[in-house]
Design a protein around this motif. Structure first.
Motif, PDB file in Angstrom:
ATOM      1  N   GLU B  36       0.822  -1.203   0.000  1.00  0.00           N
ATOM      2  CA  GLU B  36       0.000   0.000   0.000  1.00  0.00           C
ATOM      3  C   GLU B  36       0.858   1.255   0.000  1.00  0.00           C
ATOM      4  O   GLU B  36       1.923   1.285   0.606  1.00  0.00           O
ATOM      5  N   ARG B 213      -4.240   5.488  -0.634  1.00  0.00           N
ATOM      6  CA  ARG B 213      -5.102   5.985   0.424  1.00  0.00           C
ATOM      7  C   ARG B 213      -4.509   7.307   0.905  1.00  0.00           C
ATOM      8  O   ARG B 213      -3.289   7.463   0.936  1.00  0.00           O
ATOM      9  N   ILE B 215      -4.621  10.176   4.048  1.00  0.00           N
ATOM     10  CA  ILE B 215      -5.045  10.421   5.429  1.00  0.00           C
ATOM     11  C   ILE B 215      -4.874  11.895   5.724  1.00  0.00           C
ATOM     12  O   ILE B 215      -3.792  12.450   5.511  1.00  0.00           O
ATOM     13  N   GLU B 224      -9.925  12.554   8.438  1.00  0.00           N
ATOM     14  CA  GLU B 224     -10.583  11.993   7.262  1.00  0.00           C
ATOM     15  C   GLU B 224      -9.609  11.051   6.569  1.00  0.00           C
ATOM     16  O   GLU B 224      -8.417  11.350   6.491  1.00  0.00           O
ATOM     17  N   GLU B 225     -10.098   9.920   6.108  1.00  0.00           N
ATOM     18  CA  GLU B 225      -9.224   9.049   5.325  1.00  0.00           C
ATOM     19  C   GLU B 225     -10.029   8.290   4.304  1.00  0.00           C
ATOM     20  O   GLU B 225     -11.222   8.061   4.480  1.00  0.00           O
ATOM     21  N   GLY B 226      -9.350   7.959   3.211  1.00  0.00           N
ATOM     22  CA  GLY B 226     -10.050   7.245   2.159  1.00  0.00           C
ATOM     23  C   GLY B 226      -9.244   7.281   0.885  1.00  0.00           C
ATOM     24  O   GLY B 226      -8.097   7.700   0.880  1.00  0.00           O
ATOM     25  N   PRO B 227      -9.840   6.849  -0.242  1.00  0.00           N
ATOM     26  CA  PRO B 227      -9.131   6.894  -1.526  1.00  0.00           C
ATOM     27  C   PRO B 227      -8.832   8.354  -1.888  1.00  0.00           C
ATOM     28  O   PRO B 227      -9.610   9.238  -1.516  1.00  0.00           O
ATOM     29  N   GLN B 230     -11.568  10.614  -3.237  1.00  0.00           N
ATOM     30  CA  GLN B 230     -12.589  11.069  -2.290  1.00  0.00           C
ATOM     31  C   GLN B 230     -12.035  12.150  -1.366  1.00  0.00           C
ATOM     32  O   GLN B 230     -12.600  13.229  -1.252  1.00  0.00           O
ATOM     33  N   VAL B 231     -10.871  11.895  -0.708  1.00  0.00           N
ATOM     34  CA  VAL B 231     -10.351  12.843   0.277  1.00  0.00           C
ATOM     35  C   VAL B 231      -9.910  14.136  -0.392  1.00  0.00           C
ATOM     36  O   VAL B 231     -10.157  15.227   0.116  1.00  0.00           O
ATOM     37  N   ARG B 236     -15.210  15.424   2.792  1.00  0.00           N
ATOM     38  CA  ARG B 236     -16.458  15.580   3.548  1.00  0.00           C
ATOM     39  C   ARG B 236     -16.308  16.618   4.646  1.00  0.00           C
ATOM     40  O   ARG B 236     -17.191  17.405   4.907  1.00  0.00           O
ATOM     41  N   THR B 240     -10.934  19.742   6.170  1.00  0.00           N
ATOM     42  CA  THR B 240     -10.195  19.208   5.032  1.00  0.00           C
ATOM     43  C   THR B 240     -10.370  20.119   3.824  1.00  0.00           C
ATOM     44  O   THR B 240      -9.414  20.441   3.114  1.00  0.00           O
TER      45      THR B 240
END
Lengths: 279, 256
Positions: B36, B213, B215, B224-227, B230-231, B236, B240
């Motif tokens: 990763e 990913r 963070i 917030e964390e994600g692909p 998205q981030v 969201r 951020t």
């Protein structure tokens, strides 16, 4: 909204009374004139003949000339021996001061404070007369005796110099080495000390020069003409001929002939052990 | 050390770190799996670098547990030097050894720690220098190289230990803008070859294109964390969004 900047042109339009450049030029001229007046005054007030016979008496010089090389060699030998002892002991003390063991730090600090705080002459006297009786040791070699006496003192100064040098190596160097899995000892040996050595070269030369001059303190030890160092030789010659200060001037020049090349040696060492730039 | 092939490469639970009164990390949970690429973003002072430095124990955590390759590094009796040989780290300031040549920078730890022979260490070093495109500078000293070249050497130095995990602490932040690309290109290649990477960065394009990913760290917690899409593309959290606005459009910041 910020208002428009004020127009500075009218204020600058008038001529300054005197420009900084002109002021600096006048100031320099005044300084030259003062210097020339002082030099002329001293030159006129001096009785050159008397100075000549007191400092540049050829006959007095001849009486010690043959013994100068031996005394110079002895002086250098004492200095190198004492510096070697001081460097070794100083490195141990520096590492003790940086140790994680509190008692080591306390001991090293006490040692350094003690030997930096007393005149080196006292230590030399102690090694000449007190220590052999008190500890029942006999120094077979005068070189060893001098090396230990002066080395013990200079170790205190050298320790502080080395500690400062070790701490001056950027923290990132230690982190990089440790992040590669190197032990703290390995990091110290392969990364920190080689870089610290270069940082401390100039101050270490300073220590060497101070030590060279401190070899004059061994006049209190029982020296023989064969083991005379420069100051002892010059001082002895004072009473042998009426050359006044000639012998003192001669040994003074010998000291300079050692210390000035020492500075060149540092520069050379800095160049050859050096690396370009710093990350 | 048994490198647990199934388990995660890094497993962080409840990590806290304080410097005196100041609490920099306030409960971080993070798991990184084999292969990763995790990019950590956040404002300055949000704890990004501290988080990274806790993983190889350059900083000692105040509370919480960290497992690296199955070994708990927060165990007081851990052989951290052994763990570190499997975790490469690249620093913002490169931290190359200025008194050693480029080649020696890459062989020193191999010889001292892994006890490889001179020939083997040099072969490994040259392979990695070639990988970062600097084989021809092996005999230079770091001071003769540009910042970008120095950072690539630093990457080769870390890779020479054959690490299972690479930590990048703002690797391009000290570089002139035109030198950033060469370092990011090396990192991208590394990621494509399957290296597990944790990257603290301000390079949003790198995070978006290379990261698996992202963070977002804010005030010592993972906000917030994600692909990446998205981030970075549709965050969201309001903080951020505000951070990304500041980074991507820096001349239109209202100082108030």
């Amino acid at each position: 909204m910020i208002s428009a900047p004020p127009d500075a042109r009218p204020a600058l339009a008038g001529r300054a009374r005197m420009s900084p450049r002109r002021k600096a030029r006048i100031s320099r001229r005044v300084q030259y004139v003062v210097l020339i007046i002082v030099v002329i005054a001293v030159a006129l007030a001096t009785d050159w003949e008397r100075v000549g016979s007191a400092f540049f008496n050829p006959e007095s010089f001849r009486t010690i000339a043959s013994r100068l090389p031996r005394a110079t060699l002895n002086t250098v030998t004492y200095m190198v021996a004492a510096f070697t002892a001081g460097l070794g002991l100083g490195l141990v003390l520096a590492l003790m001061k940086l140790s994680t063991v509190r008692l080591y730090r306390v001991l090293a600090t006490g040692y350094i404070e003690f030997f930096r705080g007393i005149p080196a002459l006292l230590v030399v006297i102690a090694f000449g007369y007190g220590v052999p009786t008190a500890f029942d040791v006999r120094f077979d070699s005068i070189i060893l005796q001098i090396a230990i006496a002066l080395g013990i003192v200079s170790a205190a100064y050298i320790a502080e110099t080395l500690r400062a040098g070790i701490q001056a190596v950027p923290k990132g160097q230690v982190e990089a080495a440790r992040s590669l899995g190197m032990s703290s000892t390995g990091t110290l040996i392969h990364v920190v000390i080689p870089q610290a050595f270069r940082i401390v070269l100039p101050p270490l030369t300073n220590e060497a020069v101070l030590l060279l001059k401190d070899t004059s303190l061994v006049f209190v030890l029982p020296l023989t003409p064969l083991t005379y160092e420069l100051t002892r030789l010059g001082r002895g010659a004072l009473s042998e001929a009426d050359g006044g200060m000639t012998s003192i001037l001669a040994v003074g020049v010998m000291y300079l002939l050692i210390t000035i090349p020492l500075s060149s040696l540092t520069r050379w060492l800095e160049r050859t052990t050096g690396y370009k730039g710093h990350v | 050390m048994s490198t647990n092939a199934q388990g995660p490469v890094v497993e962080i639970a409840g990590l806290h770190k304080s410097f005196g009164e100041r609490e920099v990390l306030r409960g971080i949970d993070l798991t990184v799996h084999q292969g990763e690429v995790v990019c950590i973003i956040g404002a300055s002072g949000s704890g990004k670098s501290t988080l990274l430095r806790c993983i190889n124990l350059l900083e000692q955590p105040t509370a919480g547990t960290i497992h690296v390759l199955g070994t708990e590094v927060t165990d007081p009796d851990v052989d951290i030097d052994k763990v570190r040989t499997h975790v490469g780290m690249v620093f913002q300031q490169f931290n190359l050894f200025p008194h050693r040549s480029v080649l020696e920078n890459c062989t020193l730890a191999q010889r001292q720690v892994l006890h490889r022979s001179k020939a083997e260490a040099e072969a490994v070093a040259m392979k990695n220098l070639e990988h970062v495109g600097l084989a021809d500078r092996a005999n230079s000293v770091p001071g003769q190289l540009s910042g970008g070249q120095q950072q690539r050497v630093a990457i080769a130095r870390a890779l020479s230990m054959d690490p299972a995990l690479m930590l990048f602490d703002e690797p391009t932040s000290a570089l002139d803008p035109e030198l950033v690309g060469e370092v990011l290109a090396v990192m991208r290649t590394l990621a494509e070859e399957g290296m597990t990477m944790l990257v603290v960065t301000h390079e949003m394009i790198f995070a978006r294109e290379v990261g698996d990913r992202v963070i977002f760290l804010d005030d010592g917690v993972v906000l917030e964390e994600g692909p990446p899409d998205q981030v970075l593309g549709a965050p969201r959290e309001e903080r951020t969004q505000a951070f990304l606005r500041r980074v991507l459009d820096p001349t239109h910041i209202d100082p108030a």
